[in-house]
Write an enzyme that holds these catalytic residues in place. Sequence first.
Site, short mmCIF file in Angstrom:
data_model
loop_
_atom_site.label_atom_id
_atom_site.label_comp_id
_atom_site.label_asym_id
_atom_site.label_seq_id
_atom_site.Cartn_x
_atom_site.Cartn_y
_atom_site.Cartn_z
N CYS A 132 -13.01 12.23 11.58
CA CYS A 132 -13.96 12.67 10.56
C CYS A 132 -13.96 14.19 10.46
O CYS A 132 -14.57 14.88 11.28
CB CYS A 132 -15.36 12.16 10.90
SG CYS A 132 -16.61 12.72 9.74
N CYS A 135 -17.39 15.80 9.90
CA CYS A 135 -18.28 15.77 11.08
C CYS A 135 -17.86 16.85 12.08
O CYS A 135 -18.70 17.52 12.67
CB CYS A 135 -18.21 14.43 11.80
SG CYS A 135 -18.27 13.00 10.76
N ASP A 136 -16.55 16.99 12.31
CA ASP A 136 -16.07 17.79 13.44
C ASP A 136 -15.34 19.07 13.06
O ASP A 136 -15.01 19.87 13.93
CB ASP A 136 -15.13 16.92 14.30
CG ASP A 136 -15.83 15.69 14.86
OD1 ASP A 136 -17.05 15.78 15.10
OD2 ASP A 136 -15.18 14.65 15.03
#
Length: 303
Positions: A132, A135-136
Amino acid sequence: MENVYDILIVGAGPAGLTAAIYGRRAAKSVLVLEAASYGGQIINTPDIENYPVEAHISGFDFATRLYEQAKGLGAEVRFERVTEIRDGEVKTVVTRRHTYAGRTLILATGSENRKLGLDNEDALVGRGVSYCATCDGAFYRGKTVAVVGGGNTALEDALYLADLAGQVYLIHRRDAFRGEESTVARLRERSNVTFVYNSVVTALHAGERLESVDVTDRSGAVTNLPVDGLFVAVGRVPENQSFAALIRLDEAGYVAAGEDCRTNVPGIFTAGDNRVKSVRQLVTATADGAVAATEAVRYLGSL
Ligand code: NAP
């Protein structure tokens, strides 16, 4: 098992939540069961540009507005993982905590990330391997990352990471991308994006964290590429395993249902990415939700 719902829905992604809206607007009682957070896969898309009317909306905003719309219409949502479904006089859905009954059931479970299948891939999640980018990605500001895949997810991840990372390698197993050419064109304009064609990642090297990956090309030549992060975007696999005993799936594991979203079991419908279909997009997932709920309402009328 006290309450029998008119419509039970498994999955609170775009398909399941749209089905909930249609079910509630037909004045049916609706319970949605979701294993993780609402929104499904779209919640990780930074910018949706192809949904009619909205030229730009983040996946999180889209999912939140959809969730609030379904809740506002009176759909009940519970966050419990479904482990089993049963057919009978009513449809039964078993979660880790409870058992629920419904006159109809809509399976809108979507899909999960496909893995590369490399030895230490699971162990390195959170230590350099990610599925992701939104997300990261922020952890890799100014660093070197690689994205694997050639679909829209990989292309959009690479574009997103190009704004953050110092260097982005986009590794694809063929020499032509599956994703949209317009995104490829935008990537070509980025000086910090390098395309690595006809190549696959064959090994992950790590100490405490990921340090480098081996990239093998079609001739068999192996190149060691030092990277801080590897973003895997090689597609999705349907999440239908817990229904396989009851629901007919195709050889790839997708629910064998046509555009009417009916499964082989009367009163059980499916919607979204876990169904056999040629176009898996937000707009087709929401369309499926509408069709499945309308079919469920029709079925309820026949009981
Ligand atoms: P996808 O379209 O299925 O693409 C998966 C990519 O990974 C393909 O390029 C495939 O290569 C490659 N691949 C598969 N297995 C591999 C392996 N073991 N090793 C290396 N490469 C591998 O998946 P996706 O990009 O996640 O997209 C899923 C669906 O969501 C698509 O319909 C996509 O259009 C849609 N989507 C839409 C948007 C948007 O519209 N904004 C954003 C994201 C996703 P091959 O090409 O050689 O098969």
